[in-house]
Scaffold this motif. Structure first.
Motif, PDB file in Angstrom:
ATOM      1  N   THR A   5       0.814  -1.218   0.000  1.00  0.00           N
ATOM      2  CA  THR A   5       0.000   0.000   0.000  1.00  0.00           C
ATOM      3  C   THR A   5       0.848   1.268   0.000  1.00  0.00           C
ATOM      4  O   THR A   5       0.305   2.365  -0.051  1.00  0.00           O
ATOM      5  N   SER A   6       2.150   1.116   0.042  1.00  0.00           N
ATOM      6  CA  SER A   6       3.009   2.293  -0.085  1.00  0.00           C
ATOM      7  C   SER A   6       3.338   2.485  -1.565  1.00  0.00           C
ATOM      8  O   SER A   6       3.231   1.553  -2.363  1.00  0.00           O
ATOM      9  N   SER A   7       3.706   3.685  -1.932  1.00  0.00           N
ATOM     10  CA  SER A   7       3.958   3.979  -3.340  1.00  0.00           C
ATOM     11  C   SER A   7       5.159   3.191  -3.849  1.00  0.00           C
ATOM     12  O   SER A   7       6.215   3.165  -3.218  1.00  0.00           O
ATOM     13  N   ASN A   8       4.982   2.561  -4.992  1.00  0.00           N
ATOM     14  CA  ASN A   8       6.076   1.854  -5.655  1.00  0.00           C
ATOM     15  C   ASN A   8       6.588   2.638  -6.857  1.00  0.00           C
ATOM     16  O   ASN A   8       7.429   2.144  -7.604  1.00  0.00           O
ATOM     17  N   PHE A   9       6.073   3.837  -7.039  1.00  0.00           N
ATOM     18  CA  PHE A   9       6.473   4.682  -8.158  1.00  0.00           C
ATOM     19  C   PHE A   9       7.571   5.639  -7.717  1.00  0.00           C
ATOM     20  O   PHE A   9       7.492   6.235  -6.642  1.00  0.00           O
ATOM     21  N   ALA A  10       8.563   5.804  -8.581  1.00  0.00           N
ATOM     22  CA  ALA A  10       9.606   6.791  -8.300  1.00  0.00           C
ATOM     23  C   ALA A  10       8.999   8.193  -8.306  1.00  0.00           C
ATOM     24  O   ALA A  10       9.417   9.062  -7.546  1.00  0.00           O
TER      25      ALA A  10
END
Length: 77
Positions: A5-10
């Motif tokens: 649920t945390s951002s995996n996008f740079a």
């Protein structure tokens, strides 16, 4: 594989912007159809029914929480 649920996008803002831009010019019905297609494509990419079920529960919980917050705000006005 647990649900992340945390951002995996740079650059998460770019991801959000890409989704918003994909809806530009679509009617409400087309937008709903697009969302459904995107969800099915990404669910297939995940390929894990337990992760999908967890994501469904989380999404429902967020919708319910959002609706409750709206009701509370309306009652305070």
């Amino acid at each position: 594989m647990p649900l992340s649920t945390s951002s995996n996008f740079a650059r998460p803002d770019d991801a959000f912007r890409a989704i918003v831009e994909a809806h530009r010019g679509l009617s409400d019905e087309q937008s709903a159809d697009f969302d459904a297609a995107l969800v099915l494509i990404l669910a297939n990419h995940i390929g894990d029914i337990e992760v999908l079920k967890e994501a469904i529960l989380l999404a429902k919980r967020r919708m319910i929480d959002g609706q409750q917050q709206q009701q509370q705000q309306q009652q305070q006005q």
